[in-house]
Design a protein around this motif. Structure first.
Motif, PDB file in Angstrom:
ATOM      1  N   GLU A 146      34.240  -5.113 -51.537  1.00  0.00           N
ATOM      2  CA  GLU A 146      34.939  -6.004 -52.591  1.00  0.00           C
ATOM      3  C   GLU A 146      34.066  -7.211 -53.207  1.00  0.00           C
ATOM      4  O   GLU A 146      33.879  -7.340 -54.440  1.00  0.00           O
ATOM      5  CB  GLU A 146      36.430  -6.437 -52.404  1.00  0.00           C
ATOM      6  CG  GLU A 146      37.149  -5.242 -51.698  1.00  0.00           C
ATOM      7  CD  GLU A 146      38.587  -5.961 -51.312  1.00  0.00           C
ATOM      8  OE1 GLU A 146      38.481  -7.243 -50.898  1.00  0.00           O
ATOM      9  OE2 GLU A 146      39.660  -5.122 -51.108  1.00  0.00           O
ATOM     10  N   LEU A 147      33.455  -7.814 -52.276  1.00  0.00           N
ATOM     11  CA  LEU A 147      32.546  -8.779 -52.916  1.00  0.00           C
ATOM     12  C   LEU A 147      31.428  -8.502 -53.719  1.00  0.00           C
ATOM     13  O   LEU A 147      30.810  -8.878 -54.490  1.00  0.00           O
ATOM     14  CB  LEU A 147      32.156  -9.649 -51.594  1.00  0.00           C
ATOM     15  CG  LEU A 147      33.157 -10.729 -50.994  1.00  0.00           C
ATOM     16  CD1 LEU A 147      32.631 -11.251 -49.657  1.00  0.00           C
ATOM     17  CD2 LEU A 147      33.770 -11.754 -51.947  1.00  0.00           C
ATOM     18  N   THR A 149      31.147  -5.702 -55.446  1.00  0.00           N
ATOM     19  CA  THR A 149      31.792  -5.215 -56.636  1.00  0.00           C
ATOM     20  C   THR A 149      31.975  -6.539 -57.600  1.00  0.00           C
ATOM     21  O   THR A 149      31.713  -6.417 -58.718  1.00  0.00           O
ATOM     22  CB  THR A 149      33.143  -4.697 -56.639  1.00  0.00           C
ATOM     23  OG1 THR A 149      32.846  -3.536 -55.677  1.00  0.00           O
ATOM     24  CG2 THR A 149      33.660  -4.277 -57.935  1.00  0.00           C
ATOM     25  N   GLU A 150      32.741  -7.598 -56.899  1.00  0.00           N
ATOM     26  CA  GLU A 150      32.916  -8.687 -57.534  1.00  0.00           C
ATOM     27  C   GLU A 150      31.506  -9.387 -58.095  1.00  0.00           C
ATOM     28  O   GLU A 150      31.395 -10.045 -59.356  1.00  0.00           O
ATOM     29  CB  GLU A 150      33.738  -9.945 -56.776  1.00  0.00           C
ATOM     30  CG  GLU A 150      35.032  -9.721 -56.460  1.00  0.00           C
ATOM     31  CD  GLU A 150      35.939 -10.287 -55.757  1.00  0.00           C
ATOM     32  OE1 GLU A 150      35.383 -11.441 -55.395  1.00  0.00           O
ATOM     33  OE2 GLU A 150      37.246 -10.104 -55.483  1.00  0.00           O
ATOM     34  N   ASN A 151      30.482  -9.325 -57.319  1.00  0.00           N
ATOM     35  CA  ASN A 151      29.358  -9.845 -57.740  1.00  0.00           C
ATOM     36  C   ASN A 151      28.717  -9.452 -58.939  1.00  0.00           C
ATOM     37  O   ASN A 151      28.226  -9.976 -59.726  1.00  0.00           O
ATOM     38  CB  ASN A 151      28.324 -10.261 -56.393  1.00  0.00           C
ATOM     39  CG  ASN A 151      27.113 -10.761 -56.580  1.00  0.00           C
ATOM     40  OD1 ASN A 151      27.124 -11.624 -57.335  1.00  0.00           O
ATOM     41  ND2 ASN A 151      25.844 -10.416 -55.747  1.00  0.00           N
ATOM     42  N   GLU A 153      30.355  -7.778 -61.175  1.00  0.00           N
ATOM     43  CA  GLU A 153      31.017  -7.922 -62.277  1.00  0.00           C
ATOM     44  C   GLU A 153      30.531  -9.277 -62.830  1.00  0.00           C
ATOM     45  O   GLU A 153      30.517  -9.674 -64.159  1.00  0.00           O
ATOM     46  CB  GLU A 153      32.520  -8.054 -61.967  1.00  0.00           C
ATOM     47  CG  GLU A 153      33.050  -6.585 -61.870  1.00  0.00           C
ATOM     48  CD  GLU A 153      34.359  -6.583 -61.442  1.00  0.00           C
ATOM     49  OE1 GLU A 153      34.964  -7.636 -61.178  1.00  0.00           O
ATOM     50  OE2 GLU A 153      35.054  -5.355 -61.177  1.00  0.00           O
ATOM     51  N   LEU A 154      30.537 -10.226 -61.940  1.00  0.00           N
ATOM     52  CA  LEU A 154      30.084 -11.824 -62.114  1.00  0.00           C
ATOM     53  C   LEU A 154      28.576 -11.795 -62.934  1.00  0.00           C
ATOM     54  O   LEU A 154      28.581 -12.484 -64.008  1.00  0.00           O
ATOM     55  CB  LEU A 154      30.199 -12.650 -61.161  1.00  0.00           C
ATOM     56  CG  LEU A 154      31.573 -12.978 -60.594  1.00  0.00           C
ATOM     57  CD1 LEU A 154      31.647 -13.820 -59.445  1.00  0.00           C
ATOM     58  CD2 LEU A 154      32.390 -13.628 -61.713  1.00  0.00           C
ATOM     59  N   PHE A 225      31.525 -16.637 -54.493  1.00  0.00           N
ATOM     60  CA  PHE A 225      31.921 -15.572 -55.633  1.00  0.00           C
ATOM     61  C   PHE A 225      33.363 -15.928 -56.040  1.00  0.00           C
ATOM     62  O   PHE A 225      33.991 -15.098 -56.731  1.00  0.00           O
ATOM     63  CB  PHE A 225      31.982 -14.121 -54.870  1.00  0.00           C
ATOM     64  CG  PHE A 225      30.585 -13.842 -54.759  1.00  0.00           C
ATOM     65  CD1 PHE A 225      30.291 -13.692 -53.195  1.00  0.00           C
ATOM     66  CD2 PHE A 225      29.453 -13.665 -55.438  1.00  0.00           C
ATOM     67  CE1 PHE A 225      29.068 -13.632 -52.720  1.00  0.00           C
ATOM     68  CE2 PHE A 225      28.088 -13.531 -54.815  1.00  0.00           C
ATOM     69  CZ  PHE A 225      28.010 -13.533 -53.484  1.00  0.00           C
ATOM     70  N   ALA A 227      36.098 -16.121 -54.531  1.00  0.00           N
ATOM     71  CA  ALA A 227      37.193 -15.487 -53.449  1.00  0.00           C
ATOM     72  C   ALA A 227      37.595 -16.165 -52.443  1.00  0.00           C
ATOM     73  O   ALA A 227      36.719 -16.863 -51.811  1.00  0.00           O
ATOM     74  CB  ALA A 227      36.758 -14.002 -53.123  1.00  0.00           C
TER      75      ALA A 227
END
Length: 275
Positions: A146-147, A149-151, A153-154, A225, A227
């Motif tokens: 998940e991190l 993926t978030e990274n 996107e950011l 990130f 989260a």
């Protein structure tokens, strides 16, 4: 000798195995009349399960995990026959395995029962810790994905903001001139590098201001990130992959069902001369 296996409707019961033995005995008589021999196998019994191997090549033909074995019995009248019921790992159907051995039939049945008890005891003593460790590892792996993926996107958002900033600076300046623009920071409090935007506190000529800097959340402590930090000790049933959860539940269910050992009468086939 391995008479074979056949599907049964129930995980336990004398009548269930009696019908299975009758069916496989009849099939053996048919094969004998056609000149086919009953194959010989080797059994390996441990706390991990019962393996059925080829005695020459040692190739594993069937691997029956102990928590899937629910019923085990030997024949009171025919001292050569013993059988057990095991739930198939792929089809989830109950299969009855039937064997013919010259000796040690009762000992083999008892050994399977003892192995089941030891495996269950080991599961209760150390299995709980193993289960929690596996849950934590699985939860961490999921959180890492998940991190990541978030990274990604950011990073894409930061790139988009930089591109928009460059476009805004170009359109805000008269043709042939470049007007300094006040520096702005990205979500990491870093001043993005721009070859056409030197550091200056002078606002743009048209009075527009740079995009606002996203504020950091102060309500909940968050990581780099954005989260919430992952706590492996607070993960629940939904925090790790369902395949691991279903496997653990299936093991617990199998051990709780228990293994029934029983001596019964299987010799119901009138074609068997020994009955």
């Amino acid at each position: 000798q391995f008479l074979g296996s056949t599907e049964v409707e129930q995980p336990k019961g004398t009548e269930v195995v009696r019908d299975a033995v009758r069916k496989l005995k009849f099939a053996r008589h048919i094969k004998k009349s056609e000149g086919q021999k009953t194959p010989k196998v080797e059994l390996q019994i441990s706390i991990y399960g019962v393996k059925i191997l080829d005695p020459k090549t040692k190739e594993v033909q069937h691997n029956c995990q102990l928590h899937r074995i629910s019923f085990c019995a030997d024949d009171k009248t025919d001292k050569r026959i013993f059988t057990f019921i095991c739930k198939d790992s792929e089809s989830n159907k109950h299969l009855c395995y039937v064997f013919d051995s010259e000796k040690c039939v009762k000992e083999i049945t008892l050994t399977i029962g003892q192995a089941f008890d030891l495996a269950y005891r080991k599961f209760l003593e150390s299995g709980g810790k193993d289960v929690e460790t596996r849950k934590q590892i699985a939860g961490l792996q999921k959180r890492i994905q998940e991190l990541e993926t978030e990274n990604t996107e950011l990073k894409n958002k930061v790139q988009d903001l930089e591109n928009q900033l460059r476009i805004t600076q170009v359109h805000a300046s008269p043709a042939g001139s470049v007007i300094p623009k006040s520096p702005s920071t990205d979500i990491f409090d870093m001043v993005p590098f721009s070859p056409i935007s030197p550091q200056s506190s002078t606002p743009t000529r048209n009075g527009t201001q740079p995009p606002p800097v996203p504020s950091r959340s102060t309500e909940i402590k968050r990581d780099l990130f954005g989260a919430e930090p992952f706590d492996p000790f607070s993960c629940g049933a939904g925090d790790f992959p369902p395949d691991i959860q279903s496997k653990l539940d299936e093991m617990q269910e199998g051990f709780k069902m228990g293994l029934t050992l029983e001596g019964t009468v299987f010799c119901l086939d009138p074609l068997d001369s020994r009955c």
